[in-house]
Design a protein around this motif. Sequence first.
Motif, PDB file in Angstrom:
ATOM      1  N   MET A 202       0.861  -1.180   0.000  1.00 49.37           N
ATOM      2  CA  MET A 202       0.000   0.000   0.000  1.00 49.37           C
ATOM      3  C   MET A 202       0.898   1.230   0.000  1.00 49.37           C
ATOM      4  SD  MET A 202      -3.400   0.461   2.261  1.00 49.37           S
ATOM      5  CE  MET A 202      -4.778   1.347   1.561  1.00 49.37           C
ATOM      6  N   VAL A 203       0.480   2.269  -0.688  1.00 48.97           N
ATOM      7  CA  VAL A 203       1.320   3.439  -0.890  1.00 48.97           C
ATOM      8  C   VAL A 203       0.639   4.662  -0.297  1.00 48.97           C
ATOM      9  CG1 VAL A 203       2.615   4.782  -2.590  1.00 48.97           C
ATOM     10  CG2 VAL A 203       2.088   2.381  -3.055  1.00 48.97           C
ATOM     11  N   MET A 204       1.430   5.440   0.439  1.00 48.38           N
ATOM     12  CA  MET A 204       0.931   6.667   1.065  1.00 48.38           C
ATOM     13  C   MET A 204       1.884   7.810   0.754  1.00 48.38           C
ATOM     14  SD  MET A 204       0.085   7.329   5.088  1.00 48.38           S
ATOM     15  CE  MET A 204      -0.221   9.025   5.668  1.00 48.38           C
ATOM     16  N   SER A 205       1.361   9.016   0.718  1.00 48.22           N
ATOM     17  CA  SER A 205       2.154  10.187   0.371  1.00 48.22           C
ATOM     18  C   SER A 205       3.165  10.547   1.446  1.00 48.22           C
ATOM     19  CB  SER A 205       1.219  11.384   0.130  1.00 48.22           C
ATOM     20  OG  SER A 205       1.948  12.579  -0.019  1.00 48.22           O
ATOM     21  N   ASP A 206       4.408  10.767   1.014  1.00 48.57           N
ATOM     22  CA  ASP A 206       5.414  11.447   1.838  1.00 48.57           C
ATOM     23  C   ASP A 206       5.290  12.926   1.483  1.00 48.57           C
ATOM     24  OD1 ASP A 206       7.624  12.680   2.923  1.00 48.57           O
ATOM     25  OD2 ASP A 206       9.087  11.296   2.072  1.00 48.57           O
ATOM     26  N   ASN A 207       4.572  13.655   2.326  1.00 50.66           N
ATOM     27  CA  ASN A 207       4.251  15.048   2.013  1.00 50.66           C
ATOM     28  C   ASN A 207       5.417  16.005   2.235  1.00 50.66           C
ATOM     29  OD1 ASN A 207       1.294  14.783   1.402  1.00 50.66           O
ATOM     30  ND2 ASN A 207       1.311  13.901   3.459  1.00 50.66           N
ATOM     31  N   GLY A 208       6.439  15.549   2.948  1.00 51.07           N
ATOM     32  CA  GLY A 208       7.564  16.419   3.240  1.00 51.07           C
ATOM     33  C   GLY A 208       8.695  16.326   2.239  1.00 51.07           C
ATOM     34  N   THR A 209       8.616  15.397   1.300  1.00 48.37           N
ATOM     35  CA  THR A 209       9.666  15.224   0.291  1.00 48.37           C
ATOM     36  C   THR A 209       9.071  15.477  -1.084  1.00 48.37           C
ATOM     37  OG1 THR A 209      10.729  13.527   1.646  1.00 48.37           O
ATOM     38  CG2 THR A 209      11.401  13.659  -0.650  1.00 48.37           C
ATOM     39  N   THR A 210       9.672  16.375  -1.836  1.00 43.53           N
ATOM     40  CA  THR A 210       9.147  16.680  -3.165  1.00 43.53           C
ATOM     41  C   THR A 210       9.651  15.658  -4.177  1.00 43.53           C
ATOM     42  OG1 THR A 210      10.996  18.082  -3.847  1.00 43.53           O
ATOM     43  CG2 THR A 210       9.210  19.135  -2.593  1.00 43.53           C
ATOM     44  N   PRO A 211       8.951  15.501  -5.291  1.00 40.12           N
ATOM     45  CA  PRO A 211       9.463  14.634  -6.349  1.00 40.12           C
ATOM     46  C   PRO A 211      10.862  15.049  -6.807  1.00 40.12           C
ATOM     47  CG  PRO A 211       7.154  15.111  -6.746  1.00 40.12           C
ATOM     48  CD  PRO A 211       7.574  15.982  -5.588  1.00 40.12           C
ATOM     49  N   GLU A 238      -3.136   4.572  12.319  1.00 38.77           N
ATOM     50  CA  GLU A 238      -4.316   3.725  12.240  1.00 38.77           C
ATOM     51  C   GLU A 238      -4.324   2.878  10.969  1.00 38.77           C
ATOM     52  OE1 GLU A 238      -8.084   5.050  13.363  1.00 38.77           O
ATOM     53  OE2 GLU A 238      -7.392   6.036  15.197  1.00 38.77           O
ATOM     54  N   LEU A 239      -3.827   3.446   9.882  1.00 39.22           N
ATOM     55  CA  LEU A 239      -3.726   2.669   8.653  1.00 39.22           C
ATOM     56  C   LEU A 239      -2.754   1.503   8.840  1.00 39.22           C
ATOM     57  CD1 LEU A 239      -4.415   2.333   5.639  1.00 39.22           C
ATOM     58  CD2 LEU A 239      -2.509   3.875   5.128  1.00 39.22           C
ATOM     59  N   SER A 240      -1.625   1.766   9.456  1.00 38.22           N
ATOM     60  CA  SER A 240      -0.634   0.706   9.692  1.00 38.22           C
ATOM     61  C   SER A 240      -1.208  -0.381  10.592  1.00 38.22           C
ATOM     62  CB  SER A 240       0.634   1.301  10.325  1.00 38.22           C
ATOM     63  OG  SER A 240       1.260   2.216   9.449  1.00 38.22           O
ATOM     64  N   ALA A 241      -1.954   0.035  11.622  1.00 33.35           N
ATOM     65  CA  ALA A 241      -2.552  -0.941  12.536  1.00 33.35           C
ATOM     66  C   ALA A 241      -3.594  -1.789  11.816  1.00 33.35           C
ATOM     67  CB  ALA A 241      -3.175  -0.225  13.728  1.00 33.35           C
ATOM     68  N   ALA A 242      -4.385  -1.160  10.950  1.00 30.40           N
ATOM     69  CA  ALA A 242      -5.405  -1.908  10.211  1.00 30.40           C
ATOM     70  C   ALA A 242      -4.767  -2.890   9.238  1.00 30.40           C
ATOM     71  CB  ALA A 242      -6.318  -0.934   9.463  1.00 30.40           C
ATOM     72  N   LEU A 248      -1.070  -7.741   6.916  1.00 30.50           N
ATOM     73  CA  LEU A 248      -0.244  -7.022   5.950  1.00 30.50           C
ATOM     74  C   LEU A 248       0.748  -6.099   6.636  1.00 30.50           C
ATOM     75  CD1 LEU A 248      -3.093  -6.156   3.421  1.00 30.50           C
ATOM     76  CD2 LEU A 248      -1.369  -7.945   3.165  1.00 30.50           C
ATOM     77  N   ASN A 249       1.289  -6.525   7.754  1.00 31.88           N
ATOM     78  CA  ASN A 249       2.256  -5.712   8.489  1.00 31.88           C
ATOM     79  C   ASN A 249       3.495  -5.457   7.623  1.00 31.88           C
ATOM     80  OD1 ASN A 249       3.421  -4.349  10.667  1.00 31.88           O
ATOM     81  ND2 ASN A 249       4.472  -6.188  11.366  1.00 31.88           N
ATOM     82  N   GLY A 250       3.953  -4.202   7.618  1.00 27.56           N
ATOM     83  CA  GLY A 250       5.134  -3.848   6.843  1.00 27.56           C
ATOM     84  C   GLY A 250       4.871  -3.652   5.368  1.00 27.56           C
ATOM     85  N   HIS A 251       3.616  -3.580   4.967  1.00 26.53           N
ATOM     86  CA  HIS A 251       3.279  -3.451   3.550  1.00 26.53           C
ATOM     87  C   HIS A 251       2.991  -2.006   3.141  1.00 26.53           C
ATOM     88  CE1 HIS A 251       2.544  -7.806   2.278  1.00 26.53           C
ATOM     89  NE2 HIS A 251       3.007  -7.873   3.513  1.00 26.53           N
ATOM     90  N   LEU A 252       3.374  -1.039   3.950  1.00 29.74           N
ATOM     91  CA  LEU A 252       3.119   0.369   3.636  1.00 29.74           C
ATOM     92  C   LEU A 252       4.376   1.006   3.066  1.00 29.74           C
ATOM     93  CD1 LEU A 252       1.008   2.647   3.753  1.00 29.74           C
ATOM     94  CD2 LEU A 252       1.878   3.213   6.031  1.00 29.74           C
TER      95      LEU A 252
END
Length: 573
Positions: A202-211, A238-242, A248-252
């Motif tokens: 699963m992919v989530m935004s790293d908002n502090g790092t620009t492309p 909460e997403l990681s816990a879910a 799916l631990n470690g799948h983020l």
Amino acid sequence: MRRTTRPAVAASVAAALLIPLAGCQSAGGPGSAVTLTADVPYVMPNLDDSAGRCPSLGEDGARLTDDALAACHDAADEEVNGALDALDLAPLRIGALPGLGEGAYGTVRVDPASAPYTRLFVREGTAYTVLPAEERLSAAQLRDGVELALEATDLVRDPAVWDGGIEVSLTVVDGGRTERAHAALRAAPLILTHDLLPIDRMVMSDNGTTPEDAERHGYDPESPAAPVEDGEEVFREELSAALEAAGLNGHLLEYPTGGDRWMRDQFITGYFAVPDPDGEVRRMNVLLRSADVMPEGSTADFPLRDAGRSAYTVLGGPGTAVIQEYDAGRVGDDERSQLWGSFSSTGNFLVTPPDAGTPAGRVLYGSDGGDAAPDADFLRLLEAQREQRPLAVDTSWLGVGHIDEFLSFVPADTARGWAALVADPERGLELTGSEDPEVLAGTRIAARGIEAALDLFEDELGLTDEDIVRVPALFERLVIPGYPRQNVVANALPAVANGVQTGAGTFLAPEPHDAAVKAETEAAFAAAGAGHVAWVEEWDYAHAVGTVGGEIHCVTNALRDTTGAGPWWSEEE
């Protein structure tokens, strides 16, 4: 994974698709027919970067243009870039012709329509040499037989230009005799993934790092990003816990966006797949970049959403191709992009699970057939694949216009094995008891729009009431003075239907902050056999952002394991 065993498929394909060529008795002497054989009739568009050679920056240290990023892949040069690259080529064989005379020769050509999108190699062991159309194979080569490899250098984008059908022709000349043979192949289509396939990452935004930061300094998507936006830390936890609870631990994974948190709008996932003669199926993951031309700052060199570039520089590589297709004529039309550009975001596309007659599912997208529609070139590419028959659903009544605001799919105890998860605004109004006039108006608008969509699904997909799982939702009419799109709605509460199916028995749903909505949703899932609901807090990070906001499906993306996906081709082919 790139390769999975499917012996039944491979056996039938290998038996059916060895291609003997008739009418070729004399050129090789008595009993030596001219033959050109292909074990399977499909070739993989060779658009990944098997050797990891594609740069993130230009030689002068400047950022590459969007088109330059897209232009680098295995098929962009005339080399076979290692053993992994070789697996993406389609093998062909010229049968041995031991009786040829000294002056005999052969030529191999691809049909004119396919020539710009293919490349032929002669293979000797692990060495591959390009075979130009005008080059002759010698009598000595033909006497021993020749191993060839066909490369598809692109996927089908416009069937009026090239429909993906490839004819390879062999001509053998020996003295006054000329014999010919042919082999027919097809470039594998892009298949978009459906959401019942299990999540690999699963992919989530790293908002502090620009492309651009990632392009200049490299990036590790496995390294946790520091939260910088309101609600981001809670959502991440909460997403990681879910995910962990779903096994799916470690799948983020992290993905650098520089603050463009809407991950589902950056790209949509898919794959190429072809059978091979060894009883296996080869697959290549594909990320299809959003055709969302931004309303401010778009240029000919950088026309698309900047965060989409990280698909190339962070996620692309061996076994993963990244593709873009958009109408360059939209660049600079800021007013149009501001009003209608969101319809081109990949969050506006869903795929139904497989069904009878549609083994790869159907692509669904939001559109009213007019201005409220995705990029025309992007749609043409999807339609050109032929296997998933894109279907437009009127979503012009939604503020953002994305189909995922009221619809997703879940496994279910139905004859199909799945059901559509659909927002129910009238039930949401009953449960909450809201008397807000904008909620009342939003309920009427949303109910009409959703029922029209369900009528379409009945006609086009054959869905019945048994195939629908309704969950309560609350919509409100948006009042935006001066905005030309009026009588549009947004979700007043986090929309359960705009969650994410993990493919592991758990549905990740946004916490709706209403006990009755939660209880009825859980009961609906239980009654349908749709699995477990995991509630994730995302109000501050997703739902309440901007005028319209979004939910879990909007701020995440999912790279899914396609090894369980059935073949798009017919077993009888």
